[in-house]
Design an enzyme around this catalytic site. Structure first.
Site, PDB file in Angstrom:
ATOM      1  N   LYS A   1      42.860  14.556  87.379  1.00 14.61           N
ATOM      2  CA  LYS A   1      41.632  14.166  88.079  1.00 14.61           C
ATOM      3  C   LYS A   1      40.568  15.240  88.186  1.00 14.61           C
ATOM      4  O   LYS A   1      39.382  14.985  87.950  1.00 14.61           O
ATOM      5  CB  LYS A   1      41.988  13.637  89.465  1.00 14.61           C
ATOM      6  CG  LYS A   1      42.475  12.211  89.393  1.00 14.61           C
ATOM      7  CD  LYS A   1      43.134  11.773  90.681  1.00 14.61           C
ATOM      8  CE  LYS A   1      44.379  10.993  90.394  1.00 14.61           C
ATOM      9  NZ  LYS A   1      45.450  11.744  89.709  1.00 14.61           N
TER      10      LYS A   1
ATOM     11  N   SER B   1      12.378  36.555  89.233  1.00 18.28           N
ATOM     12  CA  SER B   1      13.330  37.658  89.307  1.00 18.28           C
ATOM     13  C   SER B   1      13.182  38.340  90.665  1.00 18.28           C
ATOM     14  O   SER B   1      12.085  38.409  91.214  1.00 18.28           O
ATOM     15  CB  SER B   1      13.032  38.654  88.191  1.00 18.28           C
ATOM     16  OG  SER B   1      13.482  39.945  88.549  1.00 18.28           O
TER      17      SER B   1
ATOM     18  N   GLU C   1      19.276  27.645  80.625  1.00 17.03           N
ATOM     19  CA  GLU C   1      20.453  28.522  80.501  1.00 17.03           C
ATOM     20  C   GLU C   1      21.681  27.905  81.158  1.00 17.03           C
ATOM     21  O   GLU C   1      22.794  27.995  80.638  1.00 17.03           O
ATOM     22  CB  GLU C   1      20.154  29.889  81.125  1.00 17.03           C
ATOM     23  CG  GLU C   1      19.154  30.686  80.303  1.00 17.03           C
ATOM     24  CD  GLU C   1      18.609  31.896  81.042  1.00 17.03           C
ATOM     25  OE1 GLU C   1      18.085  32.794  80.391  1.00 17.03           O
ATOM     26  OE2 GLU C   1      18.686  31.944  82.284  1.00 17.03           O
TER      27      GLU C   1
ATOM     28  N   LYS D   1       8.296  37.905  86.144  1.00 21.19           N
ATOM     29  CA  LYS D   1       9.229  37.063  85.393  1.00 21.19           C
ATOM     30  C   LYS D   1       9.131  35.583  85.720  1.00 21.19           C
ATOM     31  O   LYS D   1       8.908  35.184  86.852  1.00 21.19           O
ATOM     32  CB  LYS D   1      10.659  37.512  85.678  1.00 21.19           C
ATOM     33  CG  LYS D   1      10.978  38.862  85.088  1.00 21.19           C
ATOM     34  CD  LYS D   1      11.247  38.783  83.610  1.00 21.19           C
ATOM     35  CE  LYS D   1      12.706  38.431  83.391  1.00 21.19           C
ATOM     36  NZ  LYS D   1      12.996  38.317  81.970  1.00 21.19           N
TER      37      LYS D   1
ATOM     38  N   HIS E   1      18.567  28.950  59.711  1.00 24.30           N
ATOM     39  CA  HIS E   1      18.982  30.341  59.961  1.00 24.30           C
ATOM     40  C   HIS E   1      18.033  31.034  60.944  1.00 24.30           C
ATOM     41  O   HIS E   1      17.876  32.249  60.896  1.00 24.30           O
ATOM     42  CB  HIS E   1      19.043  31.159  58.672  1.00 24.30           C
ATOM     43  CG  HIS E   1      19.785  30.485  57.565  1.00 24.30           C
ATOM     44  ND1 HIS E   1      21.128  30.662  57.330  1.00 24.30           N
ATOM     45  CD2 HIS E   1      19.367  29.568  56.633  1.00 24.30           C
ATOM     46  CE1 HIS E   1      21.501  29.932  56.299  1.00 24.30           C
ATOM     47  NE2 HIS E   1      20.460  29.245  55.864  1.00 24.30           N
TER      48      HIS E   1
END
Ligand code: ARG
Length: 465
Positions: free
Chosen positions: A324, A276, A289, A282, A155
Site C-alpha cells: 500500500k 534564494s 526541478e 535569483k 545531443h
C-alpha cells in the site's frame, strides 16, 4: 479490539503490535471498505443469512459510520490493527451483536484486495484529470507558438529548426500514452476479488458476480486463490506512474534549461518560481526541478513493490501489506506535482525574439542545403560532404551561411549556385517539412486539432462518462 484471538491465551507483544499495525496508512481505504461492506451485506441478505430488518439496520449503520468518518467523529485508534478492524469496531458500536454478522463469508484477504482496487480505480481517474490539465496547458502554449521558430536539438546541439509548438506538443503525446496506459490498466483492474474469502471461496451461498457488478467491476475473479494473491494491478499502476514521472522529469529538464541564463527562452511567472536565501537576484525553477526529482521516488516505489512480490508463495502472505505505501505515495506524488507543473507551463512567457534569433545558429540549415543539392540530382553522400566543407570554411572565416557571397559559395563547391541561398530561411526550412508528422506549421495545427479531440475524450473518461 482484534478480529482474531479466540485461540490465543496471551496477548500480542508490543513489538509485534507496532510491526503489524497498518491503520495509520490504510485508513484511507475506509470509504471503499464501507462500499464493499454494503455490497457484502446485500449478498448475505440474498443468501438468507440476514433478514430484511437486519439488512436495513446493517445498511443504516454503515451509512451512519460513513458519515461519522467523513465528519471526523469516528477515528481509528492505536488499538485498531487495520482499517477493517477499525470499521468493524464502528459497526459493533452501532449494532451490537448484529455487527458481528457481516464478517461471514469474507476475509480481510479478499476485502483488502477489493478495497485497494476500488481505491486505485477511483484515484486513477483523478490522476488522469490532472494529466489532462497539464495537456491543456501545453496545448495552449503550443497554439500560441506554432509559428515561433526554435532551434531543434539532438545531443543538446543545434540540429534543425522546428516550430516551438511542435516541440511543446511532444509532451502532450507522451502524456497521452500515459493516459492510454492508465485506461488500459483500468480494464485489467476491473476484476473483483470479493467472495474469495481467505483463499478458497466460501461455503456460504454468496454471489460474487452480483457483488462485482454492484461495485462497478466488469467481472468477478474466476480463481479465489489468484484473487487474494494477485497484486499485478498495483505493480502495473506503479509502472504507469513511474513512466509518467519519467515524462515529467524530461519536461522538467527542458524547462530548467529554457529558464537558464544561457537559453533565456522563457520567463517563469513569479507564482511558479522561487528565490534564494542569499542571492537576491535569483529566480529558480524549483517546480521543474521537483518534477524532475520526484521521478526518483516514483521509480523507487515500483522497484519496492516488485521486490516484495518476487518469490512469494501462494496465497496471501503478510508481506502483501507492504503493497500500500508505495502505491499511496505514487498517487500522492502525482497529485502533488501535476497541478504545479500545469501552473508553471500555463503561466510561463516565451521570449519569442530570443528563441527565434538562435534558430539558425550552429548551421542549423545545413541539411536543407544538402537536400537542395539532392533535388538537383547530386547524390546525398556528395552533398553531405560539400555542405560539411562549407561549414568548416565558414568556421575558419568566422561567417554564417547567409554571409557568403556567390564567389565564396562556388569556391567551396561548384554545386553551390547563387540560388542555393533560397533555402537558407528558417521559416522556409520549417514549412518545407510538410509530410505527415513533420514540423511545418500547417501539420502542427492539424496535430493540435486531433490532440484536442483525444484530450476531450480523456477528460470525459476521467469524469466517469
Ligand atoms: N492489513 C492487511 C493487509 O493490508 C489486511 C489483510 C490481513 N490479512 C491477514 N491474513 N492477516 O494486507
Amino acid at each position: 479490539m482484534r478480529l482474531w484471538g479466540g485461540r490465543f491465551e496471551g496477548g500480542p507483544a508490543d513489538a509485534l503490535t507496532r510491526l503489524s499495525v497498518s491503520v495509520q496508512f490504510d485508513w484511507r481505504l475506509a470509504p471503499y471498505d464501507l462500499m464493499a461492506s454494503r455490497a457484502h451485506a446485500r449478498v448475505l441478505h440474498r443468501a438468507g443469512l440476514l433478514t430484511d430488518d437486519e439488512l436495513g439496520r446493517m445498511i443504516g449503520a454503515l451509512d451512519d459510520l460513513e458519515e461519522a468518518c467523513k465528519a471526523g467523529r469516528f477515528r481509528p485508534t492505536v488499538a485498531d490493527e487495520d482499517v477493517h478492524t477499525a470499521l468493524e469496531r464502528g459497526l459493533l458500536e452501532r449494532l451490537g451483536t448484529l455487527g458481528g454478522k457481516l464478517r461471514a463469508g469474507r476475509s480481510r484477504n479478499d476485502q483488502v484486495a477489493t478495497d485497494f482496487r476500488l481505491y486505485l480505480r477511483d484515484h486513477v481517474r483523478t490522476i488522469v484529470s490532472r494529466l489532462v490539465d497539464l495537456q491543456t496547458a501545453l496545448m495552449s502554449q503550443a497554439e500560441r507558438h506554432v509559428d515561433t521558430v526554435a532551434p531543434g536539438m539532438t545531443h543538446l546541439q543545434h540540429a534543425q529548426p522546428v516550430s516551438l509548438g511542435h516541440q511543446l506538443l511532444v509532451h502532450v503525446h507522451s502524456i497521452s500514452r500515459d493516459i492510454e496506459r492508465f485506461k488500459d490498466w483500468d480494464r485489467r483492474a476491473a476484476v473483483c476479488p470479493l467472495g474469495s474469502g481467505a483463499l478458497a471461496g466460501s461455503s456460504l451461498p454468496l454471489d460474487p458476480r452480483a457483488v462485482a457488478a454492484e461495485l462497478g467491476f466488469d467481472a468477478a475473479s474466476p480463481n479465489s486463490m489468484d484473487a487474494v494473491s494477485d497484486r499485478d494491478f498495483a505493480a502495473e499502476f506503479l509502472f504507469a506512474a513511474a513512466l509518467t514521472g519519467v515524462h515529467l522529469s524530461r519536461l522538467g529538464e527542458e524547462i530548467v534549461l529554457w529558464a537558464s541564463q544561457e537559453f533565456r527562452w522563457i520567463e517563469m511567472d513569479d507564482a511558479y518560481s522561487t528565490g534564494s536565501s542569499i542571492m537576491p537576484q535569483k529566480k529558480n525553477p524549483d517546480v521543474a526541478e521537483l518534477a524532475r526529482g520526484k521521478s526518483g521516488r516514483l521509480v523507487g516505489n515500483l522497484m519496492s513493490l516488485l521486490t516484495t512480490l518476487k518469490g512469494l508463495a501462494l496465497t496471501y502472505n503478510r508481506d502483501l501489506q507492504e503493497d500500500k505505501e508505495p502505491v499511496f505515495d505514487s498517487v500522492d506524488t502525482l497529485l502533488l506535482v501535476l497541478p504545479a507543473v500545469a501552473g508553471l507551463v500555463s503561466t510561463m512567457r516565451v521570449n519569442v525574439s530570443k528563441v527565434e534569433a538562435s534558430a539558425p545558429d550552429g548551421f542549423a540549415l545545413a541539411t536543407d542545403l544538402a537536400e537542395l543539392l539532392v533535388r538537383k540530382g547530386v547524390p546525398f553522400r556528395e552533398a553531405h560532404e560539400a555542405v560539411g566543407h562549407l561549414v568548416v570554411w565558414c568556421q575558419v572565416n568566422d561567417k554564417d551561411f547567409e554571409d557568403l557571397t556567390d564567389e565564396e559559395l562556388i569556391k567551396v563547391s561548384p554545386h553551390f549556385t547563387p540560388d542555393s541561398r533560397e533555402v537558407l530561411s528558417v521559416p522556409g526550412a520549417i514549412a518545407a517539412r510538410k509530410a505527415y508528422g513533420g514540423t511545418a506549421p500547417d501539420r502542427v495545427r492539424e496535430q493540435l486539432v486531433s490532440l484536442r479531440v483525444a484530450v476531450d475524450g480523456y477528460a470525459e473518461w476521467a469524469s466517469g462518462n
